[in-house]
Write a protein that holds these residues in place. Sequence first.
Motif, PDB file in Angstrom:
ATOM      1  N   ALA A 104      41.172  37.859  39.270  1.00 21.59           N
ATOM      2  CA  ALA A 104      40.737  36.493  39.491  1.00 21.59           C
ATOM      3  C   ALA A 104      39.535  36.180  40.053  1.00 21.59           C
ATOM      4  N   THR A 105      39.052  37.150  41.125  1.00 25.80           N
ATOM      5  CA  THR A 105      37.709  37.092  41.634  1.00 25.80           C
ATOM      6  C   THR A 105      36.460  37.509  40.403  1.00 25.80           C
ATOM      7  N   ALA A 106      36.763  38.237  39.429  1.00 22.45           N
ATOM      8  CA  ALA A 106      36.084  38.500  38.377  1.00 22.45           C
ATOM      9  C   ALA A 106      35.805  37.225  37.697  1.00 22.45           C
ATOM     10  N   LEU A 107      36.848  36.493  37.526  1.00 20.03           N
ATOM     11  CA  LEU A 107      36.843  35.236  36.707  1.00 20.03           C
ATOM     12  C   LEU A 107      35.944  34.253  37.188  1.00 20.03           C
ATOM     13  N   VAL A 108      35.436  34.044  38.422  1.00 19.30           N
ATOM     14  CA  VAL A 108      34.626  33.174  38.950  1.00 19.30           C
ATOM     15  C   VAL A 108      33.248  33.518  39.279  1.00 19.30           C
ATOM     16  N   LEU A 109      32.978  35.073  38.774  1.00 18.89           N
ATOM     17  CA  LEU A 109      31.483  35.592  38.836  1.00 18.89           C
ATOM     18  C   LEU A 109      30.776  35.286  37.783  1.00 18.89           C
ATOM     19  N   THR A 110      29.603  35.103  38.059  1.00 19.39           N
ATOM     20  CA  THR A 110      28.509  34.973  36.843  1.00 19.39           C
ATOM     21  C   THR A 110      28.693  35.817  35.650  1.00 19.39           C
ATOM     22  N   SER A 111      28.850  35.388  34.483  1.00 17.70           N
ATOM     23  CA  SER A 111      28.936  36.121  33.455  1.00 17.70           C
ATOM     24  C   SER A 111      27.791  36.946  32.977  1.00 17.70           C
ATOM     25  N   PRO A 112      27.782  38.163  32.127  1.00 19.61           N
ATOM     26  CA  PRO A 112      29.017  38.792  32.052  1.00 19.61           C
ATOM     27  C   PRO A 112      29.206  39.719  33.166  1.00 19.61           C
ATOM     28  N   VAL A 113      30.482  39.988  33.675  1.00 20.55           N
ATOM     29  CA  VAL A 113      31.260  40.664  34.405  1.00 20.55           C
ATOM     30  C   VAL A 113      31.943  41.911  34.023  1.00 20.55           C
ATOM     31  N   VAL A 114      31.653  42.951  34.969  1.00 21.43           N
ATOM     32  CA  VAL A 114      32.154  44.344  34.840  1.00 21.43           C
ATOM     33  C   VAL A 114      32.983  44.759  35.939  1.00 21.43           C
ATOM     34  N   VAL A 115      34.157  44.842  35.679  1.00 21.22           N
ATOM     35  CA  VAL A 115      34.811  45.428  36.966  1.00 21.22           C
ATOM     36  C   VAL A 115      35.097  47.027  37.044  1.00 21.22           C
ATOM     37  N   LEU A 116      34.508  47.708  37.987  1.00 18.03           N
ATOM     38  CA  LEU A 116      34.452  49.080  38.197  1.00 18.03           C
ATOM     39  C   LEU A 116      35.833  49.461  38.859  1.00 18.03           C
ATOM     40  N   THR A 117      36.387  50.647  38.587  1.00 18.78           N
ATOM     41  CA  THR A 117      37.664  50.961  38.853  1.00 18.78           C
ATOM     42  C   THR A 117      37.860  52.474  38.657  1.00 18.78           C
ATOM     43  N   SER A 118      38.744  53.140  39.321  1.00 20.34           N
ATOM     44  CA  SER A 118      39.191  54.667  38.753  1.00 20.34           C
ATOM     45  C   SER A 118      40.372  54.264  38.200  1.00 20.34           C
ATOM     46  N   ASP A 119      41.120  53.387  38.201  1.00 16.97           N
ATOM     47  CA  ASP A 119      42.316  53.347  37.582  1.00 16.97           C
ATOM     48  C   ASP A 119      42.434  51.949  36.829  1.00 16.97           C
ATOM     49  N   PRO A 120      42.078  51.810  35.568  1.00 16.14           N
ATOM     50  CA  PRO A 120      41.791  50.653  34.759  1.00 16.14           C
ATOM     51  C   PRO A 120      43.143  49.941  34.201  1.00 16.14           C
ATOM     52  N   ARG A 121      44.243  50.653  34.364  1.00 15.94           N
ATOM     53  CA  ARG A 121      45.395  50.229  33.618  1.00 15.94           C
ATOM     54  C   ARG A 121      45.874  48.766  33.692  1.00 15.94           C
ATOM     55  N   ASP A 122      46.081  48.608  34.991  1.00 20.06           N
ATOM     56  CA  ASP A 122      46.530  47.253  35.498  1.00 20.06           C
ATOM     57  C   ASP A 122      45.348  46.323  35.496  1.00 20.06           C
ATOM     58  N   LEU A 123      44.350  46.427  35.704  1.00 20.29           N
ATOM     59  CA  LEU A 123      43.034  45.455  35.664  1.00 20.29           C
ATOM     60  C   LEU A 123      42.927  45.115  34.256  1.00 20.29           C
ATOM     61  N   ARG A 124      43.121  46.086  33.470  1.00 18.68           N
ATOM     62  CA  ARG A 124      42.752  45.821  31.907  1.00 18.68           C
ATOM     63  C   ARG A 124      44.133  44.933  31.380  1.00 18.68           C
ATOM     64  N   LEU A 125      45.285  44.875  31.791  1.00 23.54           N
ATOM     65  CA  LEU A 125      46.304  44.227  31.478  1.00 23.54           C
ATOM     66  C   LEU A 125      46.096  42.814  32.086  1.00 23.54           C
ATOM     67  N   LEU A 126      45.757  42.732  33.448  1.00 23.55           N
ATOM     68  CA  LEU A 126      45.473  41.364  33.814  1.00 23.55           C
ATOM     69  C   LEU A 126      44.333  40.755  33.220  1.00 23.55           C
ATOM     70  N   LEU A 127      43.217  41.201  32.688  1.00 23.57           N
ATOM     71  CA  LEU A 127      42.150  40.793  32.237  1.00 23.57           C
ATOM     72  C   LEU A 127      42.063  40.825  30.814  1.00 23.57           C
ATOM     73  N   SER A 128      43.061  41.050  30.054  1.00 17.78           N
ATOM     74  CA  SER A 128      43.135  41.369  28.633  1.00 17.78           C
ATOM     75  C   SER A 128      42.798  40.269  27.948  1.00 17.78           C
ATOM     76  N   GLU A 129      42.970  39.065  28.249  1.00 19.10           N
ATOM     77  CA  GLU A 129      42.634  37.768  27.527  1.00 19.10           C
ATOM     78  C   GLU A 129      41.369  37.109  27.967  1.00 19.10           C
ATOM     79  N   THR A 130      40.451  37.976  28.517  1.00 17.76           N
ATOM     80  CA  THR A 130      39.150  37.312  29.137  1.00 17.76           C
ATOM     81  C   THR A 130      38.066  38.074  28.806  1.00 17.76           C
ATOM     82  N   THR A 131      36.739  37.742  28.818  1.00 20.40           N
ATOM     83  CA  THR A 131      35.407  38.550  28.573  1.00 20.40           C
ATOM     84  C   THR A 131      35.154  39.598  29.664  1.00 20.40           C
ATOM     85  N   VAL A 132      36.150  39.590  30.590  1.00 20.05           N
ATOM     86  CA  VAL A 132      35.408  40.589  31.567  1.00 20.05           C
ATOM     87  C   VAL A 132      35.787  42.047  31.134  1.00 20.05           C
TER      88      VAL A 132
END
Length: 139
Positions: A104-132
């Motif tokens: 949700a924090t990623a969604l309020v940042l100025t686009s384009p947004v990239v989330v950096l993680t070592s475990d992408p599974r849950d974040l990709r699921l949560l952000l699957s319908e977005t441009t993040v």
Amino acid sequence: MIVRPHSFLLDAEALSALAVADRRMQAWATVARRSGSSLHASTLTLAEVTDGRGRDAAVHRVAKALRLVEVTEQIGFAAGRLRAAAATARRKPRDLTVDAVVAATALVLTSPVVVLTSDPRDLRLLLSETTVRVEVIEP
């Protein structure tokens, strides 16, 4: 190759890696600096990576160079919606609250947004319908 400034959001693993000057995150920090991008972290992420001990000094140092994003009412409600939607797609129940706040924090940042993680599974699921974009910090 990144050609325009991005907002990079660090999750707990990425923030921890940056705090210990891990080469994976040093490379991302260099990309951010050279492209005029900004590094962000949720204030909730600070709670994940600190415990009040001396090793927190590195996190404090790195946090000064980041743009910290407070968990607002808007982010809280959006995180709840993301968590509920993602929970229906999972086979095994697991608490997604912290990752949902990061998403949700990623969604309020100025686009384009990239989330950096070592475990992408849950974040990709949560952000699957977005441009993040969710990118893995490689070992």
